[in-house]
Scaffold this active site. Structure first.
Site, PDB file in Angstrom:
ATOM      1  N   CYS A 133       0.832  -1.203   0.000  1.00 24.87           N
ATOM      2  CA  CYS A 133       0.000   0.000   0.000  1.00 24.87           C
ATOM      3  C   CYS A 133       0.872   1.261   0.000  1.00 24.87           C
ATOM      4  CB  CYS A 133      -0.934  -0.006   1.207  1.00 24.87           C
ATOM      5  SG  CYS A 133      -1.980   1.455   1.296  1.00 24.87           S
ATOM      6  N   CYS A 136      -0.518   4.079   2.173  1.00 21.93           N
ATOM      7  CA  CYS A 136      -0.336   3.923   3.627  1.00 21.93           C
ATOM      8  C   CYS A 136       1.129   4.128   4.020  1.00 21.93           C
ATOM      9  CB  CYS A 136      -0.740   2.518   4.081  1.00 21.93           C
ATOM     10  SG  CYS A 136      -2.172   1.830   3.280  1.00 21.93           S
ATOM     11  N   ASP A 137       2.046   3.604   3.238  1.00 19.81           N
ATOM     12  CA  ASP A 137       3.442   3.513   3.683  1.00 19.81           C
ATOM     13  C   ASP A 137       4.418   4.397   2.912  1.00 19.81           C
ATOM     14  OD1 ASP A 137       2.584   1.553   5.472  1.00 19.81           O
ATOM     15  OD2 ASP A 137       2.929  -0.070   4.035  1.00 19.81           O
TER      16      ASP A 137
END
Ligand code: NAP
Length: 308
Positions: A133, A136-137
């Site tokens: 992701c 997200c990261d």
């Protein structure tokens, strides 16, 4: 045990649309959402191709709008993991981690989860450099070199997102030709200082004792190996459907996606499937929503016939 007309499993664009249409037709609906509403939309930074939003829309904004559309309707929403579907048309039981509900029809909209690459170390390095992701990261790798694996729309779109954060993005694809849309590839190729496309190559080793420090890529034609010193590896090699809770009688294709007809009916009367979880050519937010609307209409007709 409570009882409803329709149980919708999954609250991405397909599930929310199915619940919306069923409720507006006068059905009582139970909607199971494993996490927040939106599904994969929540992991998408920006949608550029959803009609009606010519300037694009952020994934979380669309997810909020989808979720808000259910407000005031006869839809009960619950954040429970569905573990089993049993029974028959008119009396299905859906068992969750917390209890059970009965419904006359079931609409499966559970989407799909990221496929693993299968390289040694992938599991323990997840969260230590390996990610599925970018949204997200990606921020953890601001100013650092990263690699993306895959040749579909996800890999290309997320590479564009990462190019805004990382110092360098290597896009590693096992073939020469890309499956993803040309428009994304053109944008990536227009940034040669920032993006390097590594064609016909696979990731054959991960390096690092405590966290990712680099990967080895191997050219599939020549066998030549090359080390890329990246701290982040984003894996986008497709999706696998989430259907473990369904009876074996529900037909799947060779990859495990649910087979439906054009009205989203599975081979089991009363069970419908919509969105990425079903076998189909085009997996988009717009087609998921379209599937959800069709499944709801077909389920509504089925319910009417049950009551006749
Ligand atoms: P995908 O289209 O199935 O592409 C997966 C990619 O990973 C393919 O290029 C495949 O290579 C490669 N791959 C598969 N297994 C591999 C392995 N073991 N090692 C190395 N590479 C591997 O998956 P996706 O990109 O996640 O997209 C899923 C669906 O969502 C698609 O229908 C896509 O169009 C849609 N989507 C659309 C958008 C958009 O329109 N904005 C954005 C994201 C996703 P090969 O090409 O050689 O098979």
């Amino acid at each position: 045990m409570s009882s409803v007309d329709a149980i919708v499993i999954g609250s991405g664009p397909a599930g929310i649309t199915a619940a919306l249409y069923l409720a507006r037709s006068g059905c009582s609906v139970m909607l199971y959402e494993q996490m927040a509403a939106g599904g994969q939309v929540l992991q998408t930074a920006e949608l550029e191709n959803y009609p009606g939003f010519p300037k694009g829309i952020k994934g979380y904004e669309l997810a909020d709008l989808l979720s808000a559309h259910l407000e005031g309707l006869n839809v009960t929403r619950s954040s429970e993991a569905v573990v089993e579907v049993s029974g028959h048309a008119g009396a299905f039981t859906v068992k969750t981690s917390k209890g059970s509900v009965t419904g006359k029809v079931v609409v499966v909209c559970t989407g799909a989860h990221h496929r693993r690459l299968g390289v040694t170390g992938e599991s323990w390095m997840q969260g230590k450099g390996v990610s599925y992701c970018a949204l997200c990261d990606g921020n953890f790798f601001r100013g650092q070199p990263v690699a993306v694996v895959g040749g579909g729309n996800s890999a290309l779109e997320e590479s564009l997102y990462l190019a805004k954060l990382a110092s360098k993005v290597y896009v590693i694809h096992r073939r020469d030709a890309f499956r993803g849309a040309r428009i994304y590839l053109d944008k990536l190729e227009a940034m040669p200082d920032k993006v390097e496309i590594v064609r016909s190559s696979t990731v054959t080793a991960l390096h690092g004792d405590n966290a990712l420090e680099g990967v080895t890529v191997t050219n599939v034609n020549t066998g030549e190996e090359r080390r890329l010193d990246v701290q982040g590896l984003f894996i986008y090699v497709g999706f696998e459907p989430g259907t473990a809770f369904l009876p074996a009688a529900v037909e799947r294709d060779a990859q495990g996606f649910i087979v439906t007809d054009a009205e989203m009916r599975t081979n089991v009367p009363g069970i419908f499937a919509a969105g990425d979880v079903r076998a189909k050519l085009c997996r988009q937010v717009i087609t998921a929503a379209g599937d959800g609307a069709t499944a709801a209409q077909a389920a509504f007709v089925f319910l009417e016939q049950l009551h006749a």
